[in-house]
Design a protein around this motif. Structure first.
Motif, PDB file in Angstrom:
ATOM      1  N   ASN A  73      -2.433 -19.108 -32.750  1.00 15.89           N
ATOM      2  CA  ASN A  73      -1.440 -18.164 -33.034  1.00 15.89           C
ATOM      3  C   ASN A  73      -2.108 -17.021 -33.595  1.00 15.89           C
ATOM      4  O   ASN A  73      -2.894 -16.834 -34.483  1.00 15.89           O
ATOM      5  N   ILE A  74      -1.769 -15.953 -32.980  1.00 19.75           N
ATOM      6  CA  ILE A  74      -2.363 -14.386 -33.403  1.00 19.75           C
ATOM      7  C   ILE A  74      -1.253 -13.902 -34.053  1.00 19.75           C
ATOM      8  O   ILE A  74      -0.057 -13.504 -33.524  1.00 19.75           O
ATOM      9  N   ARG A  75      -1.328 -13.284 -35.432  1.00 16.87           N
ATOM     10  CA  ARG A  75      -0.330 -12.759 -36.095  1.00 16.87           C
ATOM     11  C   ARG A  75      -0.742 -11.462 -36.872  1.00 16.87           C
ATOM     12  O   ARG A  75      -1.896 -11.228 -36.857  1.00 16.87           O
ATOM     13  N   GLU A  76       0.256 -10.656 -37.060  1.00 13.61           N
ATOM     14  CA  GLU A  76       0.028  -9.450 -37.651  1.00 13.61           C
ATOM     15  C   GLU A  76      -0.079  -9.694 -39.275  1.00 13.61           C
ATOM     16  O   GLU A  76       0.055 -10.803 -39.624  1.00 13.61           O
ATOM     17  N   PRO A  77      -0.494  -8.725 -40.050  1.00 15.52           N
ATOM     18  CA  PRO A  77      -0.689  -9.015 -41.537  1.00 15.52           C
ATOM     19  C   PRO A  77       0.626  -9.421 -42.163  1.00 15.52           C
ATOM     20  O   PRO A  77       0.394 -10.185 -43.035  1.00 15.52           O
ATOM     21  N   ASP A  78       1.628  -9.050 -41.617  1.00 17.17           N
ATOM     22  CA  ASP A  78       3.002  -9.410 -42.405  1.00 17.17           C
ATOM     23  C   ASP A  78       3.575 -10.796 -41.550  1.00 17.17           C
ATOM     24  O   ASP A  78       4.608 -11.342 -42.149  1.00 17.17           O
ATOM     25  N   GLY A  79       2.636 -11.306 -40.804  1.00 21.11           N
ATOM     26  CA  GLY A  79       3.104 -12.732 -40.307  1.00 21.11           C
ATOM     27  C   GLY A  79       3.652 -12.597 -38.941  1.00 21.11           C
ATOM     28  O   GLY A  79       3.819 -14.046 -38.464  1.00 21.11           O
ATOM     29  N   THR A  80       4.111 -11.642 -38.515  1.00 23.89           N
ATOM     30  CA  THR A  80       4.873 -11.493 -37.106  1.00 23.89           C
ATOM     31  C   THR A  80       3.707 -11.959 -35.956  1.00 23.89           C
ATOM     32  O   THR A  80       2.762 -11.583 -35.804  1.00 23.89           O
ATOM     33  N   LEU A  81       4.326 -12.910 -35.393  1.00 26.85           N
ATOM     34  CA  LEU A  81       3.528 -13.568 -34.394  1.00 26.85           C
ATOM     35  C   LEU A  81       3.618 -12.653 -32.933  1.00 26.85           C
ATOM     36  O   LEU A  81       4.574 -12.194 -32.667  1.00 26.85           O
ATOM     37  N   ARG A  82       2.265 -12.455 -32.656  1.00 25.09           N
ATOM     38  CA  ARG A  82       1.918 -11.319 -31.709  1.00 25.09           C
ATOM     39  C   ARG A  82       1.318 -12.180 -30.393  1.00 25.09           C
ATOM     40  O   ARG A  82       1.460 -11.713 -29.019  1.00 25.09           O
ATOM     41  N   MET A  83       0.886 -13.213 -30.384  1.00 26.20           N
ATOM     42  CA  MET A  83       0.285 -13.970 -29.177  1.00 26.20           C
ATOM     43  C   MET A  83       0.231 -15.458 -29.425  1.00 26.20           C
ATOM     44  O   MET A  83      -0.202 -15.752 -30.440  1.00 26.20           O
ATOM     45  N   VAL A  84       0.224 -16.319 -28.502  1.00 25.30           N
ATOM     46  CA  VAL A  84       0.000 -17.825 -28.610  1.00 25.30           C
ATOM     47  C   VAL A  84      -0.653 -18.194 -27.268  1.00 25.30           C
ATOM     48  O   VAL A  84      -0.474 -17.751 -26.267  1.00 25.30           O
ATOM     49  N   VAL A  85      -1.947 -18.994 -27.822  1.00 26.36           N
ATOM     50  CA  VAL A  85      -2.674 -19.433 -26.775  1.00 26.36           C
ATOM     51  C   VAL A  85      -2.783 -21.021 -26.958  1.00 26.36           C
ATOM     52  O   VAL A  85      -2.919 -21.522 -27.812  1.00 26.36           O
ATOM     53  N   ALA A  86      -2.192 -21.821 -25.996  1.00 26.12           N
ATOM     54  CA  ALA A  86      -1.860 -23.082 -26.150  1.00 26.12           C
ATOM     55  C   ALA A  86      -1.893 -23.964 -24.867  1.00 26.12           C
ATOM     56  O   ALA A  86      -1.964 -23.536 -23.800  1.00 26.12           O
ATOM     57  N   ASN A  87      -2.203 -25.177 -24.928  1.00 28.99           N
ATOM     58  CA  ASN A  87      -1.896 -26.211 -23.925  1.00 28.99           C
ATOM     59  C   ASN A  87      -0.570 -26.448 -23.618  1.00 28.99           C
ATOM     60  O   ASN A  87       0.399 -25.843 -24.120  1.00 28.99           O
ATOM     61  N   SER A  88      -0.386 -27.197 -22.664  1.00 29.14           N
ATOM     62  CA  SER A  88       0.812 -27.300 -22.040  1.00 29.14           C
ATOM     63  C   SER A  88       1.787 -28.264 -23.036  1.00 29.14           C
ATOM     64  O   SER A  88       3.038 -27.701 -23.112  1.00 29.14           O
ATOM     65  N   LYS A 128      12.443 -25.226 -25.361  1.00 33.27           N
ATOM     66  CA  LYS A 128      11.449 -25.378 -24.301  1.00 33.27           C
ATOM     67  C   LYS A 128      12.152 -25.953 -23.062  1.00 33.27           C
ATOM     68  O   LYS A 128      12.393 -27.156 -23.152  1.00 33.27           O
ATOM     69  N   VAL A 129      12.130 -25.099 -21.953  1.00 33.94           N
ATOM     70  CA  VAL A 129      12.932 -25.434 -20.694  1.00 33.94           C
ATOM     71  C   VAL A 129      12.092 -25.137 -19.631  1.00 33.94           C
ATOM     72  O   VAL A 129      11.650 -23.892 -19.624  1.00 33.94           O
ATOM     73  N   ASP A 130      11.557 -26.079 -18.815  1.00 37.64           N
ATOM     74  CA  ASP A 130      11.049 -25.629 -17.502  1.00 37.64           C
ATOM     75  C   ASP A 130       9.611 -24.787 -17.708  1.00 37.64           C
ATOM     76  O   ASP A 130       9.631 -23.778 -17.227  1.00 37.64           O
ATOM     77  N   ARG A 131       8.802 -25.276 -18.573  1.00 37.34           N
ATOM     78  CA  ARG A 131       7.488 -24.609 -18.926  1.00 37.34           C
ATOM     79  C   ARG A 131       6.367 -25.765 -19.153  1.00 37.34           C
ATOM     80  O   ARG A 131       6.007 -25.873 -20.436  1.00 37.34           O
ATOM     81  N   PRO A 132       6.003 -26.246 -18.112  1.00 40.13           N
ATOM     82  CA  PRO A 132       5.143 -27.285 -18.075  1.00 40.13           C
ATOM     83  C   PRO A 132       3.503 -26.864 -18.154  1.00 40.13           C
ATOM     84  O   PRO A 132       2.514 -27.694 -18.196  1.00 40.13           O
ATOM     85  N   GLN A 133       3.230 -25.605 -18.213  1.00 38.53           N
ATOM     86  CA  GLN A 133       1.852 -25.336 -17.929  1.00 38.53           C
ATOM     87  C   GLN A 133       1.290 -24.849 -19.267  1.00 38.53           C
ATOM     88  O   GLN A 133       2.071 -24.776 -20.299  1.00 38.53           O
ATOM     89  N   ALA A 134       0.110 -24.734 -19.167  1.00 34.00           N
ATOM     90  CA  ALA A 134      -0.711 -23.858 -20.397  1.00 34.00           C
ATOM     91  C   ALA A 134      -0.859 -22.615 -20.338  1.00 34.00           C
ATOM     92  O   ALA A 134      -0.492 -22.150 -19.031  1.00 34.00           O
ATOM     93  N   GLY A 135      -1.264 -22.057 -21.237  1.00 31.20           N
ATOM     94  CA  GLY A 135      -1.257 -20.320 -20.935  1.00 31.20           C
ATOM     95  C   GLY A 135      -1.334 -19.574 -22.411  1.00 31.20           C
ATOM     96  O   GLY A 135      -1.745 -20.171 -23.552  1.00 31.20           O
ATOM     97  N   MET A 136      -1.130 -18.384 -22.035  1.00 33.86           N
ATOM     98  CA  MET A 136      -0.955 -17.413 -23.177  1.00 33.86           C
ATOM     99  C   MET A 136       0.250 -16.580 -23.093  1.00 33.86           C
ATOM    100  O   MET A 136       0.646 -16.140 -21.906  1.00 33.86           O
ATOM    101  N   ILE A 137       1.061 -16.428 -24.307  1.00 35.52           N
ATOM    102  CA  ILE A 137       2.423 -15.998 -24.284  1.00 35.52           C
ATOM    103  C   ILE A 137       2.151 -14.546 -25.293  1.00 35.52           C
ATOM    104  O   ILE A 137       1.591 -14.676 -26.355  1.00 35.52           O
ATOM    105  N   PHE A 138       2.645 -13.369 -24.665  1.00 35.69           N
ATOM    106  CA  PHE A 138       2.402 -12.082 -25.414  1.00 35.69           C
ATOM    107  C   PHE A 138       3.816 -11.794 -26.016  1.00 35.69           C
ATOM    108  O   PHE A 138       4.976 -12.163 -25.624  1.00 35.69           O
ATOM    109  N   LEU A 139       3.798 -11.379 -27.336  1.00 35.71           N
ATOM    110  CA  LEU A 139       4.793 -10.830 -28.010  1.00 35.71           C
ATOM    111  C   LEU A 139       5.060  -9.611 -28.652  1.00 35.71           C
ATOM    112  O   LEU A 139       3.909  -8.928 -28.750  1.00 35.71           O
ATOM    113  N   ASN A 140       6.040  -8.813 -28.713  1.00 34.84           N
ATOM    114  CA  ASN A 140       6.152  -7.529 -28.998  1.00 34.84           C
ATOM    115  C   ASN A 140       6.199  -7.343 -30.496  1.00 34.84           C
ATOM    116  O   ASN A 140       5.920  -8.263 -31.362  1.00 34.84           O
ATOM    117  N   ASP A 141       6.113  -5.925 -30.812  1.00 31.12           N
ATOM    118  CA  ASP A 141       6.055  -5.738 -32.478  1.00 31.12           C
ATOM    119  C   ASP A 141       7.145  -6.642 -33.179  1.00 31.12           C
ATOM    120  O   ASP A 141       6.943  -6.797 -34.551  1.00 31.12           O
TER     121      ASP A 141
END
Length: 211
Positions: A43-58, A73-86
């Motif tokens: 999990n990549i977070r901002e200094p205030d704890g806001t989640l900005r990116m997740v890199v994970a297995n399936s 979690k629905v219909d997401r069986p893949q691994a990968g990287m999720i981007f999140l905004n501010d």
């Protein structure tokens, strides 16, 4: 207490205070190098704890996250990287997967890189799928409006039958122009009306004949 004793105590306290400050600074800003790291999720977070990116297995890839709250979690069986905004809301990602089911059929095979509009769904997607159900690859550009269904505007890619296709649609998502080059090499351009009926076709190697 003698002056010397006071100076010794003062010096000791001052030294301890400086050590605490220095160690705190090093702890806060320290960086560590690894030759290799095995994890299931980062999990990549901002200094205030806001989640900005997740890199994970399936297994650990999250469901859709909106302002820090994860949806089921629905219909997401893949691994990968999720981007999140501010604001901690998902706004794109890179996912990939592929496996065989109990019947030996290839399922969930492919990858997707997508970017979302703020507070809405994806506007650009680069995707490739090759499994028992689908065989296509290409780039999709979509009109994405908050609380409304997406309207695909452009598709550039290869379809299931091996045809290279450029499809352009109007604001309602209705296909209006098709440019196709099938595997046999004969190019075709179709112009369609609002009901999807072909109004004009330009075909052939010289692109001059029409009907």
């Amino acid at each position: 207490m003698s002056v010397n004793r006071i100076l010794v105590v003062y010096s000791g306290v001052l030294t301890a205070a400086i050590a605490v400050v220095l160690l705190s600074g090093f702890t806060k800003h320290a960086s560590t190098s690894f030759d290799e790291i095995d994890v299931q999720r980062i999990n990549i977070r901002e200094p205030d704890g806001t989640l900005r990116m997740v890199v994970a297995n399936s297994a650990r890839l999250p469901g859709v996250i909106v302002k820090g709250t994860e949806q089921p979690k629905v219909d997401r069986p893949q691994a990968g990287m999720i981007f999140l905004n501010d604001e901690g809301s998902e706004n794109g990602g890179l996912i990939f997967g592929g496996k065989r089911n109990d019947k030996g059929e290839v399922v969930d095979a492919g990858g997707s890189l997508s970017f979302d509009r703020y507070n809405a769904n994806q506007v650009v997607q680069l995707i490739g799928v090759d499994d028992k159900d689908s065989h296509f690859a290409g780039l999709s550009v979509t009109d994405s409006v908050e609380h409304a269904r997406n309207k695909q505007r452009i598709w550039v890619g290869r379809d299931d039958d091996g045809t290279a296709t450029l499809s352009m649609r109007d604001g309602a998502g209705r296909e209006r122009i098709q440019v196709k080059v099938p595997s046999d090499g004969t190019p075709v351009i179709n112009f369609l009306d609002g009901n999807g009926k072909v109004q004009k076709t330009i075909a052939g190697a010289d692109s001059a004949s029409s009907r």
